[in-house]
Design a protein around this motif. Structure first.
Motif, PDB file in Angstrom:
ATOM      1  N   LEU A 136       0.826  -1.198   0.000  1.00 47.32           N
ATOM      2  CA  LEU A 136       0.000   0.000   0.000  1.00 47.32           C
ATOM      3  C   LEU A 136       0.860   1.246   0.000  1.00 47.32           C
ATOM      4  O   LEU A 136       1.831   1.344   0.743  1.00 47.32           O
ATOM      5  CB  LEU A 136      -0.912   0.012   1.231  1.00 47.32           C
ATOM      6  N   ILE A 137       0.521   2.184  -0.841  1.00 44.27           N
ATOM      7  CA  ILE A 137       1.142   3.496  -0.815  1.00 44.27           C
ATOM      8  C   ILE A 137       0.060   4.494  -0.457  1.00 44.27           C
ATOM      9  O   ILE A 137      -0.937   4.627  -1.151  1.00 44.27           O
ATOM     10  CB  ILE A 137       1.766   3.849  -2.167  1.00 44.27           C
ATOM     11  N   SER A 138       0.210   5.194   0.653  1.00 38.75           N
ATOM     12  CA  SER A 138      -0.799   6.155   1.076  1.00 38.75           C
ATOM     13  C   SER A 138      -0.885   7.297   0.090  1.00 38.75           C
ATOM     14  O   SER A 138       0.118   7.757  -0.449  1.00 38.75           O
ATOM     15  CB  SER A 138      -0.439   6.705   2.458  1.00 38.75           C
ATOM     16  N   LEU A 139      -2.082   7.783  -0.117  1.00 37.73           N
ATOM     17  CA  LEU A 139      -2.247   8.966  -0.962  1.00 37.73           C
ATOM     18  C   LEU A 139      -1.693  10.203  -0.290  1.00 37.73           C
ATOM     19  O   LEU A 139      -1.499  11.232  -0.911  1.00 37.73           O
ATOM     20  CB  LEU A 139      -3.727   9.191  -1.268  1.00 37.73           C
ATOM     21  N   SER A 140      -1.458  10.112   0.997  1.00 36.61           N
ATOM     22  CA  SER A 140      -0.900  11.200   1.779  1.00 36.61           C
ATOM     23  C   SER A 140      -1.712  12.472   1.592  1.00 36.61           C
ATOM     24  O   SER A 140      -2.900  12.481   1.850  1.00 36.61           O
ATOM     25  CB  SER A 140       0.576  11.401   1.430  1.00 36.61           C
ATOM     26  N   SER A 141      -1.085  13.539   1.144  1.00 28.59           N
ATOM     27  CA  SER A 141      -1.774  14.825   1.107  1.00 28.59           C
ATOM     28  C   SER A 141      -2.678  14.993  -0.084  1.00 28.59           C
ATOM     29  O   SER A 141      -3.275  16.044  -0.267  1.00 28.59           O
ATOM     30  CB  SER A 141      -0.754  15.972   1.134  1.00 28.59           C
ATOM     31  N   GLY A 200      -4.083  -2.040  -0.700  1.00 31.27           N
ATOM     32  CA  GLY A 200      -4.110  -0.585  -0.590  1.00 31.27           C
ATOM     33  C   GLY A 200      -4.137   0.110  -1.939  1.00 31.27           C
ATOM     34  O   GLY A 200      -4.469  -0.476  -2.967  1.00 31.27           O
ATOM     35  N   PHE A 201      -3.785   1.387  -1.943  1.00 27.72           N
ATOM     36  CA  PHE A 201      -3.852   2.194  -3.150  1.00 27.72           C
ATOM     37  C   PHE A 201      -2.871   1.685  -4.195  1.00 27.72           C
ATOM     38  O   PHE A 201      -1.671   1.631  -3.973  1.00 27.72           O
ATOM     39  CB  PHE A 201      -3.545   3.658  -2.825  1.00 27.72           C
ATOM     40  N   LEU A 202      -3.397   1.341  -5.373  1.00 31.06           N
ATOM     41  CA  LEU A 202      -2.579   0.836  -6.473  1.00 31.06           C
ATOM     42  C   LEU A 202      -2.412   1.851  -7.592  1.00 31.06           C
ATOM     43  O   LEU A 202      -1.374   1.890  -8.252  1.00 31.06           O
ATOM     44  CB  LEU A 202      -3.211  -0.440  -7.045  1.00 31.06           C
ATOM     45  N   GLY A 203      -3.442   2.662  -7.829  1.00 29.11           N
ATOM     46  CA  GLY A 203      -3.370   3.610  -8.931  1.00 29.11           C
ATOM     47  C   GLY A 203      -4.750   4.102  -9.297  1.00 29.11           C
ATOM     48  O   GLY A 203      -5.650   4.157  -8.458  1.00 29.11           O
TER      49      GLY A 203
END
Length: 453
Positions: free
Chosen positions: A2-7, A62-65
């Motif tokens: 997972l890569i967080s979308l963060s801001s 998590g976030f893939l794209g």
């Protein structure tokens, strides 16, 4: 992984910026695209098997794209445009994959451009066979299927394609839309068999929350169609859409969570949420929940971002729908962070030649005009800036051309590029003086932005 979308860059103005979410990023092994493996810009296949190349399902959460609509004409999907979009997805959001949505160029052109751009940006591609929703004949799905198969069999990129294409979705809501009726299951079986030699997983992209059809009328269990689909599915790409099921935004997460557990309990194959969205404004063609607005849209994605531990626990990845062109749930038009000066502009040009100008002369001028895509240079980037450029001879049968015989369509990334081209670009100005003087009797020009009326 997972890569967080963060801001969340798409709402990054000071008025709408979101707080940093907790990152669930793991240090992955040497695998693709969630680990450290890289194409290193090469279109030659890696020196390993496909199974060794791709990261395991245990990392795919998590976030893939983004869902990436490709609903325009073929010329809308140039390598330059796709590459720029994928660069932004990866650089600005940390996307590792891209999910193709509604590809309406029925040739290998878009797949070849996607492969080149994906290699350049180290991103995986989820391809899609789609039944057209734009008025094209429904049987054109067969052309899309054939173009995908051609990539793996005879194209220049056939050797590297299995290392770029993560999977293929056979239809997007094909059950809900009743695509090909009773023949659909056989269509799915046939396509899956045709692509099996290349080890590409196949499944459908669908909302399984259809009581008595995809799921049982009770809470648990499959419906009669779901029981037919699941054995033919290497994965489930789920449409988890509280917006279209009429939930308020504040209740959306409970629905999402319950749906994920339903899939985990009833569809024991790898699961990705391929479509999920909220709307920031009413659209009569895409009505769902009445609880809409920019704050709800922001909160919806904040909630997804904040629940990365849940997606890690359940081993479910998700795509944000959509990158562009999807009414009031795309990335390009929401909130104060986006202004009309930053959205693409289509520039239409018509030529009416003097009758004495020969066909050969008209052709040479047309070719010189098209060449501006590569010779017009941005003063800022020092690179070509016309995103796409095409044209042709009028073939209308309505007799409303008023003497205009040649039409051209240019696309600019934003208003600044368009204004530079029209007002200042010396190459453009020289073309007009050198090529058109005494040759073109009249020129008609119109500009527009897609969907703005």
């Amino acid at each position: 992984m997972l890569i967080s979308l963060s801001s969340v860059v798409f709402l990054a103005s000071s008025a709408w910026a979101l707080p940093l979410a907790q990152s669930c990023l793991d240090n992955g092994p040497s695998c693709f695209p969630l680990g450290s493996a890289s194409f290193n810009g090469s279109l030659q296949p890696p020196n390993m098997t496909r199974e060794e190349w791709w990261c395991p399902q245990s990392m795919t959460y998590g976030f893939l794209g983004f869902s990436y609509p490709m609903e325009g004409e073929c010329y809308d999907d140039s390598f330059e445009r796709i590459n720029a979009d994928l660069q932004s997805m990866k650089r600005d959001f940390g996307a590792s994959m891209v999910r193709v949505y509604l590809p309406y160029c029925y040739t290998t052109y878009i797949w070849e451009n996607l492969i080149r751009a994906a290699v350049a940006n180290d991103m995986g591609v989820v391809a899609q066979v789609a039944w057209p929703l734009n008025g094209d004949p429904l049987e054109y799905w067969q052309k899309i299927a054939a173009s995908i198969l051609e990539i793996f069999t005879t194209s220049t990129y056939k050797d590297i394609a299995p290392y770029v294409f993560h999977s293929v979705e056979f239809g997007t809501e094909p059950i809900g839309d009743m695509d090909d009726g009773d023949n659909f299951i056989n269509d799915l079986i046939d396509f899956k068999a045709a692509i099996k030699p290349y080890s590409i997983p196949v499944g459908i992209s669908e909302d399984w929350d259809r009581p008595g059809i995809m799921r049982a009328n009770e809470t648990e269990g499959l419906g009669p169609v779901g029981e037919q689909i699941l054995p033919q599915s290497d994965f489930v790409h789920a449409h988890v859409m509280p917006y279209y099921h009429g939930y308020n935004q504040s209740d959306a997460w409970s629905y999402i969570e319950s749906q994920v557990w339903w899939y985990k309990n009833n569809t024991p194959v790898p699961t990705i949420i391929s479509e999920t969205q909220w709307a920031w404004e009413l659209n009569v063609l895409h009505q769902g929940s009445k609880d809409i607005g920019t704050p709800q849209y922001v909160a919806f994605w904040e909630t997804y971002d904040a629940n990365c531990p849940f997606f890690k626990e359940t081993n479910v990845g998700w795509f944000l729908h959509a990158w562009k062109w999807e009414a009031h749930s795309d990335m390009g038009s929401v909130g104060p962070a986006s202004t009309t000066t930053n959205t693409p502009i289509i520039h239409i040009v018509h030529f009416r030649f003097y009758p004495s100008i020969s066909r050969e002369h008209r052709l040479s001028i047309s070719q010189a005009f098209l060449a501006l895509q590569y010779t017009c240079i941005s003063p800022t980037t020092k690179k070509p800036y016309i995103r796409s450029f095409t044209g042709g001879l009028d073939i209308s049968i309505e007799n409303l051309q008023h003497g205009f015989s040649h039409i051209f369509m240019l696309e600019f990334e934003n208003q600044e590029d368009r204004d530079w081209y029209v007002n200042d670009d010396p190459v453009h100005k020289q073309f007009g003086v050198k090529q058109l003087t005494g040759v073109v009797e009249d020129v008609m020009v119109m500009d527009f932005r897609r969907g703005e009326f």
